[in-house]
Design an enzyme around this catalytic site. Structure first.
Site, PDB file in Angstrom:
ATOM      1  N   SER A  52       0.824  -1.212   0.000  1.00 19.14           N
ATOM      2  CA  SER A  52       0.000   0.000   0.000  1.00 19.14           C
ATOM      3  C   SER A  52       0.858   1.262   0.000  1.00 19.14           C
ATOM      4  O   SER A  52       0.506   2.254  -0.638  1.00 19.14           O
ATOM      5  CB  SER A  52      -0.969  -0.003   1.185  1.00 19.14           C
ATOM      6  OG  SER A  52      -0.266   0.037   2.408  1.00 19.14           O
ATOM      7  N   SER A  53       2.000   1.238   0.673  1.00 20.03           N
ATOM      8  CA  SER A  53       2.889   2.410   0.691  1.00 20.03           C
ATOM      9  C   SER A  53       3.410   2.733  -0.703  1.00 20.03           C
ATOM     10  O   SER A  53       3.625   3.899  -1.039  1.00 20.03           O
ATOM     11  CB  SER A  53       4.076   2.168   1.630  1.00 20.03           C
ATOM     12  OG  SER A  53       3.628   2.023   2.953  1.00 20.03           O
ATOM     13  N   LEU A 108       7.495  -8.368 -12.559  1.00 16.80           N
ATOM     14  CA  LEU A 108       6.638  -7.262 -12.148  1.00 16.80           C
ATOM     15  C   LEU A 108       6.358  -6.371 -13.348  1.00 16.80           C
ATOM     16  O   LEU A 108       7.285  -5.989 -14.062  1.00 16.80           O
ATOM     17  CB  LEU A 108       7.321  -6.457 -11.041  1.00 16.80           C
ATOM     18  CG  LEU A 108       7.844  -7.268  -9.851  1.00 16.80           C
ATOM     19  CD1 LEU A 108       8.629  -6.379  -8.899  1.00 16.80           C
ATOM     20  CD2 LEU A 108       6.697  -7.956  -9.135  1.00 16.80           C
ATOM     21  N   GLU A 109       5.101  -6.038 -13.578  1.00 13.35           N
ATOM     22  CA  GLU A 109       4.714  -5.104 -14.644  1.00 13.35           C
ATOM     23  C   GLU A 109       4.559  -3.741 -13.986  1.00 13.35           C
ATOM     24  O   GLU A 109       3.513  -3.417 -13.436  1.00 13.35           O
ATOM     25  CB  GLU A 109       3.409  -5.546 -15.305  1.00 13.35           C
ATOM     26  CG  GLU A 109       3.486  -6.931 -15.911  1.00 13.35           C
ATOM     27  CD  GLU A 109       2.689  -7.943 -15.112  1.00 13.35           C
ATOM     28  OE1 GLU A 109       1.962  -7.558 -14.186  1.00 13.35           O
ATOM     29  OE2 GLU A 109       2.803  -9.136 -15.412  1.00 13.35           O
ATOM     30  N   GLN A 153       4.196  -7.819  -2.106  1.00 17.88           N
ATOM     31  CA  GLN A 153       4.052  -8.873  -1.100  1.00 17.88           C
ATOM     32  C   GLN A 153       3.395 -10.097  -1.713  1.00 17.88           C
ATOM     33  O   GLN A 153       2.547  -9.986  -2.585  1.00 17.88           O
ATOM     34  CB  GLN A 153       3.266  -8.370   0.104  1.00 17.88           C
ATOM     35  CG  GLN A 153       1.949  -7.736  -0.218  1.00 17.88           C
ATOM     36  CD  GLN A 153       1.412  -6.912   0.940  1.00 17.88           C
ATOM     37  OE1 GLN A 153       1.713  -7.163   2.098  1.00 17.88           O
ATOM     38  NE2 GLN A 153       0.581  -5.939   0.629  1.00 17.88           N
TER      39      GLN A 153
END
Length: 172
Positions: free
Chosen positions: A94-95, A120-121, A138
């Site tokens: 979320s950060s 990761l996109e 995560q």
């Protein structure tokens, strides 16, 4: 049902494998994964699903790399994971999301038996400086009900780094 952080740790090296593992990255119901310093960006502005799209490698320096909005960056986790008997899921922290940085567009769902680094996109809504080794996302785990076939031969299985789209292989 989602596994707790304590249960993730209890299952390490049994049906959950995370290498390297650090207790500092364990959360109440997930485990933080870090960003490797290698990125790929596609070389063409127009991509073709039926063809292999060329990508160039970028290294994120220790002092950071400024990402441009509207551009897709493919990264990967430092951690290599393997999961048996559970469904692994990946989400952004979320950060990180509160800074307008997306870490996956549609591919947050893993298969039982997946082994490899998570690609990761990465996409940002405004310019943002990123750094290698940050805890960017995560992983969490769901139990599965019923019989299933183990994932062993997918096109991204046992990858060794950032993986560009291999969708073109579906047309061969």
């Amino acid at each position: 049902m989602i596994l707790s952080g304590k249960e993730i740790k209890n299952r390490l090296n049994k049906d959950i494998f995370i290498e390297p593992f650090s207790d500092n990255q364990l959360n109440p119901n997930s485990y933080n994964l870090r960003l490797h310093n290698e990125l790929l960006v596609y070389e063409n502005n127009v991509l073709d699903m039926k063809k292999e799209n060329k990508a160039k490698k970028i290294t994120i320096p220790e002092e950071g790399l400024l990402l441009e909005p509207g551009k897709l960056y493919l990264g990967r986790t430092i951690e290599h994971t393997r999961t048996e008997k559970l469904v692994p899921m990946l989400e952004g922290r979320s950060s990180v999301g509160r800074l307008g940085l997306f870490i996956h567009i549609t591919a947050g769902f893993g298969d039982i038996g997946f082994s490899g680094f998570w690609t990761l996109e990465i996409f940002c809504v405004q310019p943002i400086r990123i750094y290698p080794n940050i805890e960017i996302c995560q992983i969490y785990y769901h139990n599965i009900e019923g019989e299933y076939e183990k994932y062993t031969s997918g096109k991204y299985q046992n990858n060794t780094g950032v993986q560009p789209s291999l969708l073109f292989k579906d047309f061969e």
